[in-house]
Design a protein around this motif. Structure first.
Motif, short mmCIF file in Angstrom:
data_model
loop_
_atom_site.label_atom_id
_atom_site.label_comp_id
_atom_site.label_asym_id
_atom_site.label_seq_id
_atom_site.Cartn_x
_atom_site.Cartn_y
_atom_site.Cartn_z
N VAL A 142 0.85 -1.19 0.00
CA VAL A 142 0.00 0.00 0.00
C VAL A 142 0.89 1.24 0.00
O VAL A 142 1.66 1.46 0.94
CB VAL A 142 -0.93 0.03 1.23
N LYS A 143 0.79 2.05 -1.06
CA LYS A 143 1.49 3.33 -1.12
C LYS A 143 0.50 4.43 -0.77
O LYS A 143 -0.59 4.51 -1.36
CB LYS A 143 2.07 3.57 -2.51
N CYS A 144 0.86 5.27 0.20
CA CYS A 144 -0.08 6.28 0.68
C CYS A 144 0.67 7.43 1.33
O CYS A 144 1.88 7.36 1.57
CB CYS A 144 -1.06 5.67 1.68
N GLY A 145 -0.07 8.49 1.65
CA GLY A 145 0.50 9.61 2.37
C GLY A 145 0.69 9.28 3.84
O GLY A 145 0.14 8.31 4.35
N CYS A 172 4.59 6.86 1.92
CA CYS A 172 4.81 5.65 2.72
C CYS A 172 4.47 4.42 1.88
O CYS A 172 3.52 4.44 1.10
CB CYS A 172 3.93 5.65 3.97
N THR A 173 5.23 3.37 2.08
CA THR A 173 4.90 2.08 1.47
C THR A 173 4.77 1.06 2.59
O THR A 173 5.73 0.81 3.34
CB THR A 173 5.98 1.63 0.48
N LEU A 174 3.60 0.49 2.73
CA LEU A 174 3.32 -0.50 3.77
C LEU A 174 3.22 -1.87 3.11
O LEU A 174 2.45 -2.07 2.18
CB LEU A 174 2.01 -0.19 4.49
N ASN A 175 4.02 -2.80 3.60
CA ASN A 175 3.94 -4.19 3.15
C ASN A 175 3.22 -4.99 4.22
O ASN A 175 3.69 -5.06 5.36
CB ASN A 175 5.34 -4.74 2.91
N LEU A 176 2.11 -5.59 3.85
CA LEU A 176 1.24 -6.23 4.84
C LEU A 176 0.86 -7.64 4.40
O LEU A 176 0.77 -7.93 3.20
CB LEU A 176 -0.03 -5.39 5.02
N LEU A 177 0.63 -8.47 5.39
CA LEU A 177 0.16 -9.83 5.15
C LEU A 177 -1.22 -9.99 5.76
O LEU A 177 -1.40 -9.79 6.97
CB LEU A 177 1.12 -10.85 5.77
N SER A 178 -2.20 -10.31 4.93
CA SER A 178 -3.58 -10.43 5.39
C SER A 178 -4.05 -11.87 5.37
O SER A 178 -3.76 -12.60 4.41
CB SER A 178 -4.50 -9.61 4.46
N GLN A 197 -7.31 7.85 -2.30
CA GLN A 197 -5.97 8.23 -2.72
C GLN A 197 -5.00 7.05 -2.75
O GLN A 197 -3.96 7.11 -3.43
CB GLN A 197 -5.41 9.33 -1.80
N ALA A 198 -5.29 6.02 -2.00
CA ALA A 198 -4.42 4.84 -1.94
C ALA A 198 -5.18 3.61 -2.43
O ALA A 198 -6.32 3.39 -2.03
CB ALA A 198 -3.91 4.61 -0.53
#
Length: 224
Positions: A142-145, A172-178, A197-198
């Motif tokens: 997820v790329k976001c402000g 910000c770039t968030l790498n997440l495991l769901s 926006q994201a």
């Protein structure tokens, strides 16, 4: 993919079961191939070089493709390795090698007694050790402000997602495991919280274990 009854060893504890002065010591290890399992068995032989028997059972792979092997190491055929293997199968444990070392106490136990002793030793080690189920998951980027990032991170935590790393630059770039069951709902929440926006990028499906500190078991895209 059916991941029910698919468990991985996360923390092993040795057991010591005494039967008529014979001691049955069981140790477990997470292994990824037969060579690792053989090395583990050899290490137990060296560690307990003065013991009479080192019986083993191993299961390596997945529910759809599993390699199994066992050995009685001089005990009457079928009294040690095979019943140990059946216990591992019943518990749904994969990528594991179990070794039971016997220190003979001077009294013969008979075939039935040996089956019970080796089985009880392994059961005790399983009860004392920790395991985690193998789960299906989706990896997200997820790329976001910065302002949206904190909201998304809180939402991810509330929904049971795990952080797999963060990158900070202009955005910000968030790498997440769901967990797979939460993936669609999480994707919708990201769009909502960021006011469109994201947009979460799905990097693919994975199998993982250990919910507190997730470890990737396999990348489904690479395995297909």
């Amino acid at each position: 993919m059916d991941t029910s009854n698919w468990n991985i060893l996360t923390d092993a504890t040795e057991s010591d079961v005494e039967v008529k002065k014979s001691h049955f010591l069981c140790e477990l290890k997470l292994v990824h191939n037969e060579e690792e399992a053989k090395d583990f068995i050899d290490s137990i032989r060296k560690k307990h070089y003065d013991a009479r028997h080192h019986c083993f059972a191993m299961r390596i792979g997945t529910p759809s493709d599993v390699f199994e092997r066992s050995g009685d190491d001089g005990e009457p055929s079928g009294t040690a390795g095979k019943p140990m293997l059946e216990i591992l199968k019943g518990a749904g444990i994969y990528d594991v090698c179990a070794v039971v070392t016997r220190y003979f106490g001077g009294t013969l136990l008979g075939t039935g007694g040996l089956v019970r002793a080796y089985s009880d030793s392994l059961k005790e080690a399983i009860n004392l050790s920790d395991f985690a189920p193998v789960l299906e998951g989706i990896r997200f980027k997820v790329k976001c402000g910065y302002s949206a990032a904190e909201k998304i991170k809180r939402q991810a935590s509330n929904m049971g997602l795990s952080s797999m790393g963060e990158e900070y630059a202009e955005d910000c770039t968030l790498n997440l495991l769901s967990p797979k069951a939460e993936a669609d709902a999480f994707a919708d929440k990201v769009i909502q919280l960021s006011m469109g926006q994201a947009e979460p990028e799905r990097l693919g499906e994975v199998l993982y274990y250990d919910e507190k500190a997730p470890k990737i078991y396999s990348d489904c895209a690479q395995d297909s």
